[in-house]
Design a protein around this motif. Sequence first.
Motif, PDB file in Angstrom:
ATOM      1  N   THR A  34       0.850  -1.182   0.000  1.00 29.95           N
ATOM      2  CA  THR A  34       0.000   0.000   0.000  1.00 29.95           C
ATOM      3  C   THR A  34       0.885   1.230   0.000  1.00 29.95           C
ATOM      4  O   THR A  34       1.857   1.292   0.750  1.00 29.95           O
ATOM      5  N   ASN A  50      -3.332   0.531  -3.550  1.00 26.69           N
ATOM      6  CA  ASN A  50      -2.962  -0.860  -3.300  1.00 26.69           C
ATOM      7  C   ASN A  50      -2.292  -1.367  -4.571  1.00 26.69           C
ATOM      8  O   ASN A  50      -2.849  -1.223  -5.665  1.00 26.69           O
ATOM      9  N   ASP A  78      -7.668   2.809  -3.456  1.00 25.01           N
ATOM     10  CA  ASP A  78      -8.503   2.394  -2.342  1.00 25.01           C
ATOM     11  C   ASP A  78      -9.333   3.610  -1.937  1.00 25.01           C
ATOM     12  O   ASP A  78      -8.905   4.435  -1.133  1.00 25.01           O
ATOM     13  N   ASN A  81     -10.348   4.221   1.934  1.00 25.39           N
ATOM     14  CA  ASN A  81      -9.321   4.740   2.841  1.00 25.39           C
ATOM     15  C   ASN A  81      -8.679   6.033   2.358  1.00 25.39           C
ATOM     16  O   ASN A  81      -7.935   6.659   3.109  1.00 25.39           O
ATOM     17  N   THR A  90     -12.005   6.288  -7.600  1.00 30.37           N
ATOM     18  CA  THR A  90     -11.621   5.017  -8.206  1.00 30.37           C
ATOM     19  C   THR A  90     -10.546   5.306  -9.239  1.00 30.37           C
ATOM     20  O   THR A  90     -10.369   6.438  -9.682  1.00 30.37           O
TER      21      THR A  90
END
Length: 116
Positions: A34, A50, A78, A81, A90
Amino acid sequence: MARVARWGGAITYTATVATDTSVSVGDCLEVFGTATLVSKATPANKIVLNFNGTLCATPATTITTATANAVNAVYFIDGVNSKGIFHHATGSGSVTGSRDANVAILGSVIGTIKLP
């Protein structure tokens, strides 16, 4: 109307990387982890990536006196988060980079981001 995200300058970068020594890809190892990119100008804006790919040792050359590690990976954002303007974003892309014997890291993150 589309939202536009601007970093507004420098970022800080942190990463957690795991290397799976049981999985070799040619002369390379599988790597996953990450990465977090945070705007210095607006710390509330944070993107969490990620990623997975390969970690390869590059041999010393006549220019370099020590081996380096090269990373080639793909990432997915992600959105849960990620924070600030990037919360629920996205997207995907690639991560490339290398680390020399002095632990100086050079690299790039290239891809797309779709804001919510």
